[in-house]
Design an enzyme around this catalytic site. Structure first.
Site, PDB file in Angstrom:
ATOM      1  N   TYR A 144      -7.794  -4.892   8.860  1.00 54.98           N
ATOM      2  CA  TYR A 144      -7.873  -4.007   7.503  1.00 54.98           C
ATOM      3  C   TYR A 144      -6.801  -4.301   6.460  1.00 54.98           C
ATOM      4  CZ  TYR A 144      -7.079   0.387   4.478  1.00 54.98           C
ATOM      5  OH  TYR A 144      -7.076   1.360   3.510  1.00 54.98           O
ATOM      6  N   ASP A 239      -1.802 -11.574   5.870  1.00 54.34           N
ATOM      7  CA  ASP A 239      -1.548 -10.176   5.462  1.00 54.34           C
ATOM      8  C   ASP A 239      -0.282  -9.737   6.421  1.00 54.34           C
ATOM      9  OD1 ASP A 239      -1.235  -7.628   5.118  1.00 54.34           O
ATOM     10  OD2 ASP A 239      -3.575  -7.170   4.938  1.00 54.34           O
ATOM     11  N   LYS A 267       5.061  -1.949   2.963  1.00 55.12           N
ATOM     12  CA  LYS A 267       5.832  -1.046   3.987  1.00 55.12           C
ATOM     13  C   LYS A 267       7.175  -1.431   4.032  1.00 55.12           C
ATOM     14  CE  LYS A 267       1.392  -0.680   6.798  1.00 55.12           C
ATOM     15  NZ  LYS A 267       0.931   0.672   6.412  1.00 55.12           N
TER      16      LYS A 267
END
Ligand code: HOZ
Length: 427
Positions: A144, A239, A267
């Protein structure tokens, strides 16, 4: 536990917010419960609107590696706030965080800040396409990378949890440029690249898949991807929105010793405030507007509050022994949960990289989306509810990662293992 305020707020929220939540993964729908509304948090604990306290392993889906409300981060953000929270003009804070990121992750020679991981991956792909003058991209099933059109194809996280890995609303004409290979299967990648020779701009991968549960890369897989990309002139994008500064200060690329051309972050580098970033080789990054022609922009990009939280968080991560201590806590917890399952005669497949951990409800090895998708999600749902009753807050989906923070105490870990033992027995 009493949940009356959460129940009322959820009812109220559904009138004004689709599904009552501002991001689908927050709904407890797939585990047959209603979401808790959170009032505040501190260290390893979150407290809901009914004043129930839980040991938190969601950690805001990854950023809270220090635990909630670290006093040094809170104090710095408050001070920045006093000077103004957004100018839409450059600040020294952006330069400081950019330099810290570049120092931590040697493959990043230049970096641009954005406001979310979705923006980071979307922009990295545009840049890779601009750099290579190619249209196609390759991703992996169950990975994702946020919710931009091109990446919402066979996607993990909420998209997998809610059964919409290929979302309605993504034009077929956009999705047709996205090729999908199997995680940990280099042959599936080679085949697609050969079938689309000279057309693939980039391969984007979570080097440690964290959005189909936690799935580590098999030995040699990332190295083989690196070689294929180099041979074929394809931009390799790691990623590391989840794994960056999480599994090591230099991220998964430091752990596995494989160097991508570009990296996306988020994050942790925002310390819990909205941040994303993408960076990589100067040769590629300098094509970005205004130094180059590939356009990308954002009113709140490099926001001072977010930069401050990121800077203070990264400073604290550099404390000697930080990652070893986090690793020790995480391995203790992961082993304890696996033992609890075994003692209860319950089959799980346990994975861990650093402080990213997962208990797959599966007696077989999980190494890609096909194997992850055979998990017993009904049993997970029951386990989730039992753990919540015991005061342990897990991500409400089998296809997510649990995050351990440095604030989790020995008592937290022991209580979690005891809760797991009781829950596995009750399944
Ligand atoms: N990557 C996070 C879930 N795996 C994102 C959180 C969200 O979608 O809200």
């Amino acid at each position: 536990m009493q949940n009356s305020r959460s129940v009322c707020l959820f009812k109220q929220a559904q009138n004004s917010i689709p599904g009552g939540v501002n991001s689908p993964v927050r709904a407890f729908r797939s585990v047959g419960a209603d979401p808790l509304f959170i009032k505040r948090a501190s260290g390893s604990q979150i407290i809901d609107e009914d004043d129930n306290t839980y040991i938190d392993y969601v950690g805001s889906w990854g950023p809270m590696i220090l635990g909630h409300c670290h006093p040094q981060v809170v104090a710095a953000v408050k001070q920045t706030m006093d000077n103004g929270c957004s100018f839409g003009a450059p600040t020294e804070l952006e330069v400081t965080l950019a330099e810290m990121v570049i120092k931590a992750v040697p493959s990043i020679e230049m970096v641009r800040m954005v406001s979310s991981g979705t923006e980071a991956t979307m922009s990295a792909i545009r840049l890779a396409r601009g750099y290579t003058s190619r249209d196609k991209i390759l991703k992996f099933s169950g990975c994702y990378h946020g919710h931009s059109d091109a990446l919402l194809v066979k996607a993990g996280s909420g998209a997998a949890t809610f059964g919409v890995p290929d979302s309605p609303g993504v034009p077929a004409d956009f999705a047709k440029h996205t090729l999908t290979a199997r995680f940990n299967d280099i042959e599936s990648v080679r085949t697609l690249v050969a079938e689309n020779k000279g057309q693939v701009a980039c391969i984007i991968i979570e080097p440690i898949a964290g959005n189909m549960g936690t799935v580590p890369p098999r030995e040699g897989f990332l190295e083989a991807l690196r070689k294929l990309c180099t041979d074929e002139g394809i931009v390799l994008i790691f990623d590391e929105v989840m794994s960056g500064f999480r599994v090591a200060y230099g991220g998964a690329q430091q752990v596995y010793g494989v160097t991508p051309d570009m990296t996306t972050l988020g994050k942790i580098i925002g310390g819990g405030l909205p941040v994303g970033a993408f960076g990589g080789k100067k040769e590629i990054m300098s094509l970005l507007s205004p130094s180059g022609g590939v356009y990308q922009a954002g009113t709140l990009s490099g926001n001072p509050l977010a930069m401050t939280a990121g800077i203070e968080t990264l400073k604290l991560l550099q404390r000697p022994g930080f990652y070893q201590e986090l690793d020790d806590k995480s391995s203790y917890l992961s082993a304890g949960i696996a033992k609890a399952a075994k003692d209860a005669g319950y089959p799980i497949y346990s994975t861990r990289v650093g402080s990213m951990i997962c208990a797959f409800f599966n007696k077989n090895e999980v190494h890609d989306w096909d194997s992850a998708s055979t998990c017993d999600t009904a049993a997970f749902a029951k386990y989730f509810r039992l753990m919540l009753e015991e005061g342990v807050y897990l991500a409400p989906s089998q296809f997510e990662t649990a995050f351990v923070s440095i604030a989790h105490s020995q008592d937290d870990l022991d209580r979690t293992i005891a809760a797991a033992a009781k829950s596995f027995k009750a399944l």
